[in-house]
Design a protein around this motif. Sequence first.
Motif, mmCIF file in Angstrom:
data_model
loop_
_atom_site.group_PDB
_atom_site.id
_atom_site.type_symbol
_atom_site.label_atom_id
_atom_site.label_comp_id
_atom_site.label_asym_id
_atom_site.label_seq_id
_atom_site.Cartn_x
_atom_site.Cartn_y
_atom_site.Cartn_z
ATOM 1 N N GLY A 112 13.010 2.940 15.162
ATOM 2 C CA GLY A 112 11.925 3.378 14.294
ATOM 3 C C GLY A 112 11.759 2.522 13.057
ATOM 4 O O GLY A 112 10.639 2.303 12.582
ATOM 5 N N GLN A 167 9.868 15.477 24.443
ATOM 6 C CA GLN A 167 10.265 14.130 24.817
ATOM 7 C C GLN A 167 11.555 14.143 25.626
ATOM 8 O O GLN A 167 12.398 15.030 25.457
ATOM 9 C CB GLN A 167 10.500 13.276 23.558
ATOM 10 C CG GLN A 167 9.253 12.759 22.886
ATOM 11 C CD GLN A 167 9.581 11.683 21.859
ATOM 12 O OE1 GLN A 167 10.451 11.868 21.016
ATOM 13 N NE2 GLN A 167 8.873 10.577 21.916
ATOM 14 N N THR A 216 11.174 -2.601 22.627
ATOM 15 C CA THR A 216 12.570 -2.709 22.207
ATOM 16 C C THR A 216 13.102 -4.117 22.454
ATOM 17 O O THR A 216 13.969 -4.584 21.716
ATOM 18 C CB THR A 216 13.463 -1.678 22.920
ATOM 19 O OG1 THR A 216 13.528 -1.966 24.319
ATOM 20 C CG2 THR A 216 12.954 -0.254 22.699
ATOM 21 N N LYS A 256 9.321 -0.027 13.514
ATOM 22 C CA LYS A 256 8.014 0.532 13.890
ATOM 23 C C LYS A 256 7.840 0.638 15.404
ATOM 24 O O LYS A 256 6.764 0.428 15.959
ATOM 25 C CB LYS A 256 6.860 -0.268 13.265
ATOM 26 C CG LYS A 256 6.907 -0.303 11.738
ATOM 27 C CD LYS A 256 5.666 -0.911 11.162
ATOM 28 C CE LYS A 256 5.774 -1.037 9.641
ATOM 29 N NZ LYS A 256 5.978 0.249 8.965
ATOM 30 N N GLY A 290 13.004 6.140 19.073
ATOM 31 C CA GLY A 290 12.590 6.328 17.694
ATOM 32 C C GLY A 290 13.753 6.293 16.713
ATOM 33 O O GLY A 290 13.647 5.724 15.624
ATOM 34 N N ARG A 291 14.889 6.879 17.095
ATOM 35 C CA ARG A 291 16.048 6.894 16.207
ATOM 36 C C ARG A 291 16.613 5.495 15.990
ATOM 37 O O ARG A 291 17.004 5.127 14.889
ATOM 38 C CB ARG A 291 17.139 7.790 16.806
ATOM 39 C CG ARG A 291 16.822 9.279 16.781
ATOM 40 C CD ARG A 291 17.954 10.063 17.408
ATOM 41 N NE ARG A 291 17.651 11.496 17.449
ATOM 42 C CZ ARG A 291 17.889 12.274 18.482
ATOM 43 N NH1 ARG A 291 18.418 11.765 19.582
ATOM 44 N NH2 ARG A 291 17.601 13.565 18.435
ATOM 45 N N SER A 351 8.436 3.263 18.573
ATOM 46 C CA SER A 351 8.711 4.615 19.054
ATOM 47 C C SER A 351 8.166 4.714 20.471
ATOM 48 O O SER A 351 7.511 3.792 20.957
ATOM 49 C CB SER A 351 8.067 5.665 18.142
ATOM 50 O OG SER A 351 6.670 5.470 18.079
ATOM 51 N N GLU A 368 13.591 8.825 25.097
ATOM 52 C CA GLU A 368 12.434 8.544 24.256
ATOM 53 C C GLU A 368 12.726 8.869 22.797
ATOM 54 O O GLU A 368 12.312 8.133 21.887
ATOM 55 C CB GLU A 368 11.222 9.322 24.757
ATOM 56 C CG GLU A 368 10.732 8.843 26.115
ATOM 57 C CD GLU A 368 9.836 9.834 26.846
ATOM 58 O OE1 GLU A 368 9.234 9.440 27.858
ATOM 59 O OE2 GLU A 368 9.770 11.017 26.416
ATOM 60 N N ARG A 369 13.446 9.960 22.555
ATOM 61 C CA ARG A 369 13.848 10.280 21.185
ATOM 62 C C ARG A 369 14.766 9.195 20.627
ATOM 63 O O ARG A 369 14.677 8.822 19.456
ATOM 64 C CB ARG A 369 14.548 11.639 21.134
ATOM 65 C CG ARG A 369 13.630 12.820 21.398
ATOM 66 C CD ARG A 369 14.267 14.118 20.917
ATOM 67 N NE ARG A 369 15.512 14.415 21.603
ATOM 68 C CZ ARG A 369 15.608 15.118 22.721
ATOM 69 N NH1 ARG A 369 14.515 15.587 23.319
ATOM 70 N NH2 ARG A 369 16.784 15.361 23.272
#
Length: 282
Positions: A90, A78, A143, A93, A86-87, A95, A82-83
């Motif tokens: 997340g 990724q 987001t 829900k 998720g952090r 990602s 993109e990481r």
Amino acid sequence: MALERFIGIDLAWALGGGRARPNETGVAVIDARGEVIDCGWTRGVDETADRIASVAGDGSSSLAFVDAPLVVDNPSGQRPCEREVGRRYGRWKVSANSTNLASPRAAGVLLLERLRSAGWRYDDGRGGPPGDGGALSECYPYTTLVGAPELGYPLQRPTYKRRPASVPTARWRAVRAQVCDELIARLAALATADPPLRLTSHPVARRLLDEPTPEAAGAYKHREDLIDALLCAWTASLWARHGLTRCQVLGPGESDLRVPGADVATIIAPARTEQRRDDTRR
């Protein structure tokens, strides 16, 4: 020149090829008053770039936000932005899909190249909103949905795309259509937000309110692409209006390896206080 026109592009990531036509791309344009100037659909990078040129004029007062990877330089895995999705999101829900140099879905990279040749520039957002137009940045509608309190999703994203395990397959299309109609109603309520979005100001956008969401897969996706384009356009307007007080820039931390002078892949995302990244990782 001040930013006055905000373009949202829900870009079909795949390029198509052979006998396959590219999937539809949603395109929406709003002004600083939230009036929808243009909205509809395109197919393929060239048609999308031409549509942007037709609605942006010389681009001097336009800011475009694209839901697609624009800068990809990681060989595998990724991208850091993109990481970070998720952090930071997340818990809600949300990602992001993985994108790298081996990914076949490169439409965003090609769109950026095409628009650059027409005088646009990539803006990673790390310095705040651009002072003038002709800038292109990456965003992610999920987001926006959970990061903007105006939309009313404080606990998790709405299930208007992916079927949750709790919903039986036989009921999914009906449930999805209902959730989508609820989302459209929330978009309509942005007419009094800061910045506003006035769905009733354009006949195509108004049909989202006047017609119930279809359950058939193709017709549903057609509508979903336009919704996401409108979300991208509103996110661009929010970024221009409130900058880092309402949004955060997701991307590499200072310790991540970077190529000097190269573009930095980022995602500009509306953020509640509890979603913000640590200041030490900016």
